[in-house]
Design an enzyme around this catalytic site. Structure first.
Site, PDB file in Angstrom:
ATOM      1  N   TYR A 115       0.825  -1.214   0.000  1.00 11.04           N
ATOM      2  CA  TYR A 115       0.000   0.000   0.000  1.00 11.04           C
ATOM      3  C   TYR A 115       0.861   1.267   0.000  1.00 11.04           C
ATOM      4  CZ  TYR A 115      -4.176  -2.801   1.082  1.00 11.04           C
ATOM      5  OH  TYR A 115      -5.213  -3.708   1.057  1.00 11.04           O
ATOM      6  N   LYS A 118       2.972 -15.673   2.690  1.00 10.60           N
ATOM      7  CA  LYS A 118       2.974 -16.466   1.452  1.00 10.60           C
ATOM      8  C   LYS A 118       4.441 -16.745   1.143  1.00 10.60           C
ATOM      9  CE  LYS A 118       0.734 -18.312  -2.077  1.00 10.60           C
ATOM     10  NZ  LYS A 118      -0.339 -19.331  -2.017  1.00 10.60           N
ATOM     11  N   ASP A 149      -3.708 -17.892   1.622  1.00  9.31           N
ATOM     12  CA  ASP A 149      -4.892 -18.488   0.995  1.00  9.31           C
ATOM     13  C   ASP A 149      -5.512 -19.542   1.910  1.00  9.31           C
ATOM     14  OD1 ASP A 149      -2.451 -19.758   0.441  1.00  9.31           O
ATOM     15  OD2 ASP A 149      -3.157 -20.679  -1.405  1.00  9.31           O
ATOM     16  N   ASP A 176      -5.422  -6.534   5.882  1.00 11.35           N
ATOM     17  CA  ASP A 176      -6.616  -5.808   5.447  1.00 11.35           C
ATOM     18  C   ASP A 176      -7.695  -6.803   5.039  1.00 11.35           C
ATOM     19  OD1 ASP A 176      -8.345  -3.831   4.628  1.00 11.35           O
ATOM     20  OD2 ASP A 176      -7.273  -3.352   2.786  1.00 11.35           O
ATOM     21  N   ASP A 204     -10.924  -7.976   7.674  1.00 13.02           N
ATOM     22  CA  ASP A 204     -12.298  -7.715   7.239  1.00 13.02           C
ATOM     23  C   ASP A 204     -13.087  -9.016   7.108  1.00 13.02           C
ATOM     24  OD1 ASP A 204     -12.146  -4.999   7.320  1.00 13.02           O
ATOM     25  OD2 ASP A 204     -11.810  -4.702   5.193  1.00 13.02           O
TER      26      ASP A 204
HETATM   27 MG   LIG Z   1      -4.268 -21.155  -3.183  1.00 10.26          MG
HETATM   28 MG   LIG Z   2     -10.254  -3.028   4.942  1.00 10.74          MG
END
Ligand SMILES: [Mg+2]
Ligand SMILES: [Mg+2]
Lengths: 354, 354
Positions: B142, B189, B221, B245, B249
């Site tokens: 970000y 990851k 994931d 983020d 959420d």
């Molecule tokens: Mg995957």
């Molecule tokens: Mg958010």
């Protein structure tokens, strides 16, 4: 129609579930007067054992020559526990994806009424769930430039997308939306990321070529919420590689069983069809794996051939078996049917004998 | 104890919910012999209306001088519909975060038995859910370098992390795990991203300083799946900015109501406490907003002051009101209590009068 299909059974439960799909495809061919011929290929641990390579050249050639590829699963525990292993089964699939330039991963998600009790979501959330995720597979941060400073104190990953990369998958997603309920949702983080703004611009431009498709946009954090709160709102979800990795895995648990979910990977060459589940070595050889993920992948393969009626019949057969219920041990640990029996029943249904 | 609290009511329902927290804090002060004094500050649309700036200098000064900041919500629809607006309410919060160097966002998630019917998850999934997400807030993609080629056909976002950035939040997360159930899960990851491998190395190294904390690692994931399948497995989830983020959420919908969830942002200067819900302008001024997200944020503020017993009492008061049930319209649209009434009841409970 005559079609050449490369079949890669792979590792673990891959051979068992793939064998059921071949039974079903044979039944389809017989009923509709098609001629499917199969070239069996090695990939993964099975290929390493026999040839030393996870992706022998003959497999690549057979796949490039085929009209479609039906793949089972890959991976064997003996390589997971051996960090010194120079070749790993998973490399086979990565190399094949590269050789075929498979830039789009397609994952449909739908909730079977008979399996609602297996889902972590309440019935209310599952009503009418039927969507498909289009995930970009060859670009973005997974393939960007990586750096690590000499002293190891700073690391970086670059995320790059080009207009052409977005256009080619967006066209596929728009075309899919047109064939479905006419809705496409782009998931991005355009309020923060430059690559997301590029995705959004390209999709907004292409939208004028598909006036019959309604387009909306969702930030990825909100999408992660909406997939749980109200998954029925989605038709086609289009997104970049990392967001697609996260969201398609999140979406995969909605249906209540990973064993039910098919996928397709599409690119510039032959397309590949595989269940999303892994090689599940603990179940290998026991005839207890769920063949429906593979059989539904075969239905996607038929759609890819333009055999819409044939694909629909295979899906009807799957619905019938789930409702019967003729289901595998993962779905009903007490009253379950063997993998091979479910394959026979599905083939019988397709043949009109069930 | 004497404490100075900067109060930023903000926009929409912000002032209403914050007023209930102040009632509760006053009741805490009276009961435990503390002295809380409040400096009311402007930020957001309210600040633009009065001063032209979304973050007046006096607000920054008051926040830097305070022992903690209690914040309501920000945003007003008149700015959302005006793309030509030069200043936007949300800039106020972004600028304040920067001024205070708030590098960690902390979001606890727990499932109230009385609210299970509101959750999209089944009861089985909600049993024992009690975890907290530690999200890095000032680094990663970000805030990385962004490029767009002159012809607009190629875009990029850079993701950078340094060892120091990972260390400071990791220490906070380890300390939190030590105070909780002693489990820390790093979400990354690391099989693909260089920055993730840096996160993993740093966390593995720091783990030796916290032998009483069990550390495990989860790919993002998979984490997106596990949050739905089995959220009770988590204690402290630590992750980088973008993953945090998305996952925080996603996690926020588990509890069944966004109105119940508090948060803290912690950095090098004064810490800030706010409910995760937004300004919800449609409900502003109607005395129907859920004050519990703000009141639970005030409980986190008390914990931050080291007032553990006080914080626990506030949480017990919230449990009591939910079970009574003295709940707002979002929880029970028919038999609901007004925002201000719930605040009074909670203050009474804390005072020992309820
Ligand atoms: Mg995957
Ligand atoms: Mg958010």
């Amino acid at each position: 129609m005559k079609k050449q299909i490369a079949v890669i059974p792979g590792d673990g439960i891959g051979p068992e579930v793939t064998a059921q799909s071949v039974k079903v495809l044979d039944a389809v061919a017989a009923r509709f007067g098609h001629e499917f011929s199969y070239t069996y290929c090695l990939m993964g641990a099975a290929a390493i054992d026999e040839t030393g390579s996870p992706l022998p050249l003959e497999t690549i050639d057979a796949c490039l020559d085929a009209d479609a590829i039906l793949f089972g699963a890959i991976g064997h525990p003996k390589y997971d526990n051996d960090p010194s292993a120079k070749v790993r089964p998973e490399q086979g699939l990565l190399q094949l994806r590269k050789a075929l330039q498979l830039f789009t991963n397609i994952r449909p998600v739908s909730a079977y009424a008979a399996l609602r009790h297996l889902s972590p979501l309440k019935d209310k959330q599952l009503e009418g769930v039927d969507f498909v995720v289009y995930r970009e597979l060859t670009g973005g941060i997974y393939f960007g430039e990586k750096t690590l400073s000499a002293d190891g104190t700073e690391a970086s990953d670059g995320c790059v997308y080009t207009r052409a990369e977005v256009e080619r998958i967006a066209h596929l997603a728009f075309a899919a939306a047109r064939q479905r309920r006419g809705k496409l949702t782009l998931v991005d983080k355009a309020n923060v990321l430059e690559t997301s703004r590029l995705w959004r611009r390209v999709v907004q431009e292409l939208a004028t070529q598909y006036p019959d498709v309604a387009v909306d946009f969702l930030f990825v954090d909100n999408a992660a919420m909406q997939l749980i709160l109200n998954p029925a709102q989605f038709d086609v979800l289009l997104t970049e590689n990392l967001f697609g990795d996260i969201l398609s895995d999140e979406a995969s648990v909605i249906a209540g069983s990973l064993g039910m979910l098919p996928s397709a990977s599409v690119g510039k060459r032959t397309a590949l069809f595989e269940p999303i589940h892994g090689s599940y070595p603990q179940a290998a050889g026991k005839d207890i794996a769920n063949p429906l993920g593979s059989v539904l992948s075969a239905a996607m393969l038929l759609d890819h051939f333009g055999m819409t009626e044939e694909a629909a019949l295979v899906r009807t057969a799957v619905d019938w078996s789930v409702n019967a219920p003729f289901v595998s041990k993962d779905i009903d640990p007490v009253n379950f049917y063997f993998t091979s029996t479910i394959g026979d029943l599905l083939a019988d249904y397709v043949s009109g004998r069930a």
